[in-house]
Scaffold this active site. Structure first.
Site, PDB file in Angstrom:
ATOM      1  N   GLY A  15      63.784  76.327 -38.708  1.00 33.88           N
ATOM      2  CA  GLY A  15      63.224  76.528 -40.013  1.00 33.88           C
ATOM      3  C   GLY A  15      61.820  77.482 -39.781  1.00 33.88           C
ATOM      4  N   ASP A  17      57.670  74.898 -40.720  1.00 30.86           N
ATOM      5  CA  ASP A  17      58.052  75.753 -41.941  1.00 30.86           C
ATOM      6  C   ASP A  17      57.215  74.977 -43.116  1.00 30.86           C
ATOM      7  OD1 ASP A  17      59.741  73.375 -41.603  1.00 30.86           O
ATOM      8  OD2 ASP A  17      61.692  74.630 -41.949  1.00 30.86           O
ATOM      9  N   ASP A  29      56.704  67.861 -45.708  1.00 28.26           N
ATOM     10  CA  ASP A  29      57.162  67.239 -46.973  1.00 28.26           C
ATOM     11  C   ASP A  29      56.647  66.043 -46.794  1.00 28.26           C
ATOM     12  OD1 ASP A  29      58.572  66.861 -49.244  1.00 28.26           O
ATOM     13  OD2 ASP A  29      60.675  66.605 -48.037  1.00 28.26           O
ATOM     14  N   LYS A  85      54.047  70.175 -49.072  1.00 28.78           N
ATOM     15  CA  LYS A  85      54.376  69.642 -50.608  1.00 28.78           C
ATOM     16  C   LYS A  85      53.471  68.278 -50.261  1.00 28.78           C
ATOM     17  CE  LYS A  85      59.109  70.707 -50.987  1.00 28.78           C
ATOM     18  NZ  LYS A  85      60.658  69.771 -50.696  1.00 28.78           N
ATOM     19  N   PHE A 110      62.845  71.837 -54.199  1.00 26.77           N
ATOM     20  CA  PHE A 110      63.260  72.347 -53.133  1.00 26.77           C
ATOM     21  C   PHE A 110      63.228  73.812 -52.934  1.00 26.77           C
ATOM     22  CE2 PHE A 110      66.457  72.886 -49.855  1.00 26.77           C
ATOM     23  CZ  PHE A 110      66.276  71.881 -48.954  1.00 26.77           C
ATOM     24  N   VAL A 111      62.894  74.444 -51.968  1.00 26.07           N
ATOM     25  CA  VAL A 111      62.598  75.839 -51.567  1.00 26.07           C
ATOM     26  C   VAL A 111      63.489  76.253 -50.248  1.00 26.07           C
ATOM     27  CG1 VAL A 111      60.386  75.938 -52.626  1.00 26.07           C
ATOM     28  CG2 VAL A 111      60.482  75.423 -50.250  1.00 26.07           C
ATOM     29  N   ASP A 135      66.149  76.326 -45.258  1.00 22.12           N
ATOM     30  CA  ASP A 135      67.530  76.299 -45.548  1.00 22.12           C
ATOM     31  C   ASP A 135      67.911  75.311 -46.401  1.00 22.12           C
ATOM     32  OD1 ASP A 135      67.201  74.336 -43.611  1.00 22.12           O
ATOM     33  OD2 ASP A 135      69.327  74.210 -43.757  1.00 22.12           O
ATOM     34  N   ARG A 140      68.449  80.844 -44.940  1.00 24.97           N
ATOM     35  CA  ARG A 140      67.194  81.129 -44.238  1.00 24.97           C
ATOM     36  C   ARG A 140      66.728  82.783 -43.954  1.00 24.97           C
ATOM     37  NH1 ARG A 140      66.577  76.474 -41.037  1.00 24.97           N
ATOM     38  NH2 ARG A 140      68.474  75.508 -40.447  1.00 24.97           N
TER      39      ARG A 140
HETATM   40  P1  IMP Z   1      59.346  65.925 -43.560  1.00 23.08           P
HETATM   41  O1  IMP Z   1      59.851  64.916 -42.390  1.00 23.08           O
HETATM   42  O2  IMP Z   1      59.999  64.996 -44.678  1.00 23.08           O
HETATM   43  O3  IMP Z   1      58.052  66.327 -43.656  1.00 23.08           O
HETATM   44  O4  IMP Z   1      60.639  66.874 -43.611  1.00 23.08           O
HETATM   45  C1  IMP Z   1      60.165  68.467 -42.950  1.00 23.08           C
HETATM   46  C2  IMP Z   1      61.593  68.855 -42.859  1.00 23.08           C
HETATM   47  O5  IMP Z   1      62.482  68.778 -43.884  1.00 23.08           O
HETATM   48  C3  IMP Z   1      61.297  70.568 -42.836  1.00 23.08           C
HETATM   49  O6  IMP Z   1      61.051  70.902 -41.369  1.00 23.08           O
HETATM   50  C4  IMP Z   1      62.647  70.884 -43.500  1.00 23.08           C
HETATM   51  O7  IMP Z   1      63.580  71.083 -42.552  1.00 23.08           O
HETATM   52  C5  IMP Z   1      62.954  69.825 -44.366  1.00 23.08           C
HETATM   53  N1  IMP Z   1      62.534  70.347 -45.764  1.00 23.08           N
HETATM   54  C6  IMP Z   1      61.651  69.714 -46.561  1.00 23.08           C
HETATM   55  N2  IMP Z   1      61.455  70.003 -47.806  1.00 23.08           N
HETATM   56  C7  IMP Z   1      62.173  71.165 -47.667  1.00 23.08           C
HETATM   57  C8  IMP Z   1      62.401  72.427 -48.766  1.00 23.08           C
HETATM   58  O8  IMP Z   1      62.061  72.171 -49.749  1.00 23.08           O
HETATM   59  N3  IMP Z   1      63.602  73.141 -48.348  1.00 23.08           N
HETATM   60  C9  IMP Z   1      64.195  73.242 -47.134  1.00 23.08           C
HETATM   61  N4  IMP Z   1      63.842  72.260 -46.296  1.00 23.08           N
HETATM   62  C10 IMP Z   1      62.968  71.265 -46.381  1.00 23.08           C
HETATM   63 MG    MG Z   2      66.379  72.261 -42.690  1.00 16.48          MG
END
Ligand code: IMP
Ligand code: MG
Length: 186
Positions: free
Chosen positions: A51, A107, A110, A138, A159-160, A166, A172
């Site tokens: 990403g 990227d 979340d 986020k 969700f973006v 992706d 992507r």
């Molecule tokens: P986290 O561990 O929940 O912070 O997730 C991080 C990963 O989840 C990012 O590196 C993305 O690969 C994926 N992700 C989280 N939200 C999105 C979104 O809105 N679009 C695409 N990928 C996302």
């Molecule tokens: Mg991903």
């Protein structure tokens, strides 16, 4: 001659959240801020595949510093659009980071579970400094107490896709960041 196609047909209906011009302008600002903080020092950019690849490529060119790159790949178990919280290391760094200035390039932040895991892993290797830059944040989704040192844009809980992000490996290559209304698994 046919007009140039700028958006893959499947993505034409997706609402733009952040247009390419705003992304480019914000990356210039991030590059200037990071260059101020690391003035006169060298910096290893660590991109989280896949990403962050596009973000790293643009950010690196906005950084008037002695910079090098390395990459890591992780995956959450499962293919859901939401992080499962269990992180698997698919590719480790090639470089030794002991004593170096490291900037983790992500990227999107979340739940924070992925970055919390990676930060712990890298901190155990004794870098001189470890900082984090996330293009998107986020904030409302955070489960792990982690913050990025530099954030491009705070975004709502949507969700973006695009600009490296992706959904099941698609989208992507979109130049703008767009909203995918209903990814399954949400
Ligand atoms: P986290 O561990 O929940 O912070 O997730 C991080 C990963 O989840 C990012 O590196 C993305 O690969 C994926 N992700 C989280 N939200 C999105 C979104 O809105 N679009 C695409 N990928 C996302
Ligand atoms: Mg991903």
């Amino acid at each position: 001659m046919a007009a140039p196609v700028t958006v893959p047909p499947a993505a034409t209906g997706l609402e733009i959240l952040i247009p390419r011009q705003r992304i480019a302008a914000r990356i210039e600002e991030l590059g200037a801020a990071i260059a101020r903080d690391f003035a006169g020092q060298s910096l290893l950019l660590v991109g989280i595949l896949k990403g962050a690849a596009i973000f790293l490529a643009d950010l690196a060119r906005a950084l008037p510093l002695d910079a090098s790159f390395d990459f890591m790949a992780v995956s959450s178990y499962g293919r859901s659009s939401r992080s499962s919280g269990v992180v698997r290391l698919l590719k480790d760094l090639n470089e030794d980071i002991a004593g170096r200035n490291v900037l983790l390039v992500e990227d999107i932040l979340d739940t924070g579970l992925t970055l919390a895991y990676l930060r712990g892993l890298l901190e155990d290797r004794s870098p001189q400094q470890l900082k984090i830059v996330a293009l998107l944040d986020k904030v409302s989704r955070r489960q792990s107490p982690i913050r990025a040192d530099y954030v491009g844009f705070e975004i709502p809980d949507r969700f973006v896709v695009g600009y490296g992000l992706d959904y099941q490996e698609r989208y992507r290559n979109l130049a703008d960041i767009r909203i995918l209304p209903d990814p399954s698994g949400k």
